[in-house]
Design an enzyme around this catalytic site. Sequence first.
Site, PDB file in Angstrom:
ATOM      1  N   HIS A 143       0.826  -1.229   0.000  1.00  0.00           N
ATOM      2  CA  HIS A 143       0.000   0.000   0.000  1.00  0.00           C
ATOM      3  C   HIS A 143       0.854   1.271   0.000  1.00  0.00           C
ATOM      4  O   HIS A 143       0.319   2.360  -0.236  1.00  0.00           O
ATOM      5  CB  HIS A 143      -0.922   0.039   1.224  1.00  0.00           C
ATOM      6  CG  HIS A 143      -1.953  -1.047   1.252  1.00  0.00           C
ATOM      7  ND1 HIS A 143      -2.807  -1.296   0.194  1.00  0.00           N
ATOM      8  CD2 HIS A 143      -2.263  -1.975   2.207  1.00  0.00           C
ATOM      9  CE1 HIS A 143      -3.597  -2.318   0.499  1.00  0.00           C
ATOM     10  NE2 HIS A 143      -3.283  -2.749   1.709  1.00  0.00           N
TER      11      HIS A 143
ATOM     12  N   ASP B  76      -2.699 -10.796  -2.117  1.00  0.00           N
ATOM     13  CA  ASP B  76      -3.256 -10.260  -0.864  1.00  0.00           C
ATOM     14  C   ASP B  76      -4.742  -9.939  -1.082  1.00  0.00           C
ATOM     15  O   ASP B  76      -5.153  -9.648  -2.205  1.00  0.00           O
ATOM     16  CB  ASP B  76      -2.488  -8.984  -0.505  1.00  0.00           C
ATOM     17  CG  ASP B  76      -2.777  -8.468   0.897  1.00  0.00           C
ATOM     18  OD1 ASP B  76      -1.976  -8.755   1.805  1.00  0.00           O
ATOM     19  OD2 ASP B  76      -3.795  -7.776   1.073  1.00  0.00           O
TER      20      ASP B  76
ATOM     21  N   HIS C  80      -6.246  -7.381  -0.213  1.00  0.00           N
ATOM     22  CA  HIS C  80      -6.377  -5.949  -0.521  1.00  0.00           C
ATOM     23  C   HIS C  80      -5.644  -5.620  -1.828  1.00  0.00           C
ATOM     24  O   HIS C  80      -4.589  -6.190  -2.103  1.00  0.00           O
ATOM     25  CB  HIS C  80      -5.772  -5.107   0.607  1.00  0.00           C
ATOM     26  CG  HIS C  80      -6.366  -5.371   1.955  1.00  0.00           C
ATOM     27  ND1 HIS C  80      -5.775  -6.203   2.886  1.00  0.00           N
ATOM     28  CD2 HIS C  80      -7.513  -4.908   2.514  1.00  0.00           C
ATOM     29  CE1 HIS C  80      -6.538  -6.242   3.980  1.00  0.00           C
ATOM     30  NE2 HIS C  80      -7.595  -5.467   3.777  1.00  0.00           N
TER      31      HIS C  80
ATOM     32  N   ASP D 247      -4.198 -12.816   3.739  1.00  0.00           N
ATOM     33  CA  ASP D 247      -5.425 -12.354   4.397  1.00  0.00           C
ATOM     34  C   ASP D 247      -6.689 -12.635   3.583  1.00  0.00           C
ATOM     35  O   ASP D 247      -7.791 -12.263   3.995  1.00  0.00           O
ATOM     36  CB  ASP D 247      -5.337 -10.869   4.786  1.00  0.00           C
ATOM     37  CG  ASP D 247      -4.715 -10.002   3.704  1.00  0.00           C
ATOM     38  OD1 ASP D 247      -4.469 -10.510   2.586  1.00  0.00           O
ATOM     39  OD2 ASP D 247      -4.461  -8.811   3.978  1.00  0.00           O
TER      40      ASP D 247
HETATM   41 ZN   LIG Z   1      -3.901  -7.192   2.947  1.00  0.00          ZN
END
Ligand SMILES: [Zn+2]
Length: 309
Positions: free
Chosen positions: A125, A162, A164, A246
Amino acid sequence: MTAYITHPDCLRHEMGPGHPECPARLGAVNEHMRAGGLLEELLCLEAPLAEAGDLKRVHAPAYVDLIFDSAPSEGYARLDPDTAMNPYSLNAARRAAGAGLMAVDAVLDGRAVNAFCAVRPCGHHATSRSAMGFCIFNNVAVAAAYALEARALARVAIVDFDVHHGNGTEEMFSRPQWRDRVLMTSFFQHPFYPYSGTADPAPNMINVPLAEGSGGAAVKRAVETHWLPALEDFKPQMIFISAGFDAHREDLLGGMALIEEDYSWITRELMALAARHSQGRIVSLLEGGYNLSALGRSAVAHVKTLKER
Ligand SMILES: [Zn+2]
């Protein structure tokens, strides 16, 4: 041989009581590797500190300087609503990025065929100019840029599984200067934090948004339909993995439903691709994963598969 790169400094970074991105995550990964008897079979290396110059290949120089100056001598320095530094965070972040650099060298110099970096803080990120979502430096991007610029590879792929979207990696490598040399493929839960990834920012970004609840079947479809044909055409000389765990069904921070076997399957598919185009070269870096048991078991499934070769 598979390299396993980590550093005790990565256990000293913590962002306050109750924060999900906690030192115990890395403890769980290391412990599951040890319990599974894997550590003796891996080339275990200690991550070096990344130098500012390595970080500045993808981060704005002023941002790198700011982080180097931001480490508090006690307490916490807040970088964004979810991300903070304690007195050990600067070294942890430099080790996390340094692990990726070392992994590239180990693989290109033939000490290892592939490598897993068990590090934190995570990275995908972090944008060129800002910390975000538990991430300080974009470890996978720093490693990919090093492989291209310092080790003279022509093309690399970055694969992100991931839960995200890796908005920081996308922001960095959407830039025209990288577009022909980096292909990024990812799937991620959508709509979900960080609410990006659906705008198709550049032709070298293969994004597959998946609905909450998606499991192995949806992921296999996404990988077979969207990732593999693009990767096959691109013929990367090295494959980087943003390995967040995750999207596991026991991970309550995310809302997807993968199991360990799904991570093994993805890893095996990428290894087959790497065998055809990249001399087997894969550098994988830990991103998210917040259920300690699911994280440990999934990381073991991933590394066991990398080692199978
Ligand atoms: Zn993540």
